[in-house]
Design an enzyme around this catalytic site. Structure first.
Site, PDB file in Angstrom:
ATOM      1  N   CYS A  12     -26.045  -1.691  34.938  1.00  0.00           N
ATOM      2  CA  CYS A  12     -26.738  -1.304  36.172  1.00  0.00           C
ATOM      3  C   CYS A  12     -26.497  -2.406  37.196  1.00  0.00           C
ATOM      4  CB  CYS A  12     -28.231  -1.096  35.906  1.00  0.00           C
ATOM      5  SG  CYS A  12     -28.561   0.418  34.981  1.00  0.00           S
ATOM      6  N   THR A  59     -22.692  -1.404  26.608  1.00  0.00           N
ATOM      7  CA  THR A  59     -23.548  -0.436  27.288  1.00  0.00           C
ATOM      8  C   THR A  59     -23.111  -0.309  28.746  1.00  0.00           C
ATOM      9  OG1 THR A  59     -25.169  -2.125  27.939  1.00  0.00           O
ATOM     10  CG2 THR A  59     -25.563  -0.972  25.856  1.00  0.00           C
ATOM     11  N   GLU A  60     -23.594   0.742  29.372  1.00  0.00           N
ATOM     12  CA  GLU A  60     -23.339   0.845  30.807  1.00  0.00           C
ATOM     13  C   GLU A  60     -24.058  -0.300  31.513  1.00  0.00           C
ATOM     14  OE1 GLU A  60     -25.191   4.177  32.913  1.00  0.00           O
ATOM     15  OE2 GLU A  60     -26.333   4.605  31.110  1.00  0.00           O
ATOM     16  N   ASP A 119     -33.086  -2.002  26.635  1.00  0.00           N
ATOM     17  CA  ASP A 119     -33.654  -2.966  25.696  1.00  0.00           C
ATOM     18  C   ASP A 119     -34.515  -2.302  24.621  1.00  0.00           C
ATOM     19  OD1 ASP A 119     -34.069  -5.456  24.577  1.00  0.00           O
ATOM     20  OD2 ASP A 119     -34.197  -6.417  26.533  1.00  0.00           O
TER      21      ASP A 119
END
Length: 289
Positions: A107, A104-105, A171
């Protein structure tokens, strides 16, 4: 070929690479859940840092529901595309090590909960910008076809790129896609953020609006709702009897208090995410924010 170390005398070594070699995982942990570990990783093709989510499938042996839920998170993430939803780039099952891996990207500043703890002095305007972005993500989920109920919305499942103030919901392990009735029945989530009707196993996407209201409360007070309760049973008793969290007494701004109360009202009285985005609470924020 998983679990190989790529040696580069000047670079940081990978402890694992994806089957086609595009993604490399570093040993550094970004987060740990009940069944999932999230590591810092690198996309060699695009030259960007990413998050490598790894689930040990052996933990779900004999528990088909949990296994299904885990694959559900990846499937949902792959289907969704919105600037306020964490993007999933790729996934695969490593049969040799019995793990589900998905990229996933990342953050840069971690969860909104940790970011808020780190930065104690945040203006209400800044918090409204974060909250509006969360709501935009919730609106996307609730108007998605089929409708997606997150069911575990809280500040530890919302992530932030602090350098630009960009917020994304992540999530999705407990999420549910529902049919046209928008009804769901499983009792699931983080008790302090669960709407009363969720415990009754008969609810709609409005449970996410309730949880969002408690996210507002947490950001404003820097206190997790119902922290006065020392057991989950006490939380359940307070929530199911309609008693609000003690932290509400710390909210002195009437505008903020009224907004939270709209979100945590009885299910039929709660505004939708789309309606909340038009609320006077967000007046004065630039559209570009």
């Amino acid at each position: 070929m998983p679990y190989v170390t790529v040696v580069d005398k000047d670079g940081e070594p990978f402890v694992e690479t994806s089957p086609k070699g595009r993604y490399g995982r570093y040993p550094e942990l970004l987060g740990v859940g009940a069944a999932k570990k999230v590591y810092r990783a690198f996309d060699q093709e695009d030259g960007i840092e990413v998050a490598w989510n790894q689930v040990r499938l052996g933990m779900f042996e004999g528990d088909e529901k949990m296994l299904k839920r885990t694959f559900n998170e990846v499937k949902l993430l792959r289907e969704m595309s919105d600037e306020n939803i964490l993007e999933c780039y790729n996934f695969w099952v490593d049969k040799e090590h019995n793990t589900l891996n998905f990229i996933t990207e990342v953050c840069t500043s971690g969860s909104l909960r940790d970011y808020r703890k780190k930065h104690r002095n945040v203006s209400m305007i800044a918090m409204k910008r974060w909250l509006r972005q969360i709501l935009r993500g919730v609106e996307y989920l609730h108007t998605h076809e089929p409708c997606v109920i997150h069911r575990d919305l809280n500040c530890s499942n919302v992530f932030i790129n602090g350098n630009v103030g960009q917020v994304k919901i992540g999530d999705f392990g407990l999420s549910a896609a529902v049919d046209k009735s928008h009804k769901a029945r499983s009792v699931i989530g983080t008790p302090e953020f669960m709407a009363p009707e969720l415990f009754e196993e008969d609810y709609t996407e409005m449970v996410d609006i309730y949880s969002f209201g408690l996210c507002v409360l947490e950001l404003v007070t820097s206190e997790i709702p119902y922290s006065e309760c020392d057991t989950m049973l006490k939380v359940y008793k307070k929530v199911s009897s309609g008693l609000g969290p003690q932290a509400m007494t710390k909210v002195k701004d009437t505008e903020v208090k009224d907004f939270i109360e709209k979100c945590i009202a009885k299910p039929r009285a709660r505004p939708s995410a789309s309606e909340l985005l038009k609320d006077p609470f967000f007046e004065g924020l630039d559209d570009e924010d």
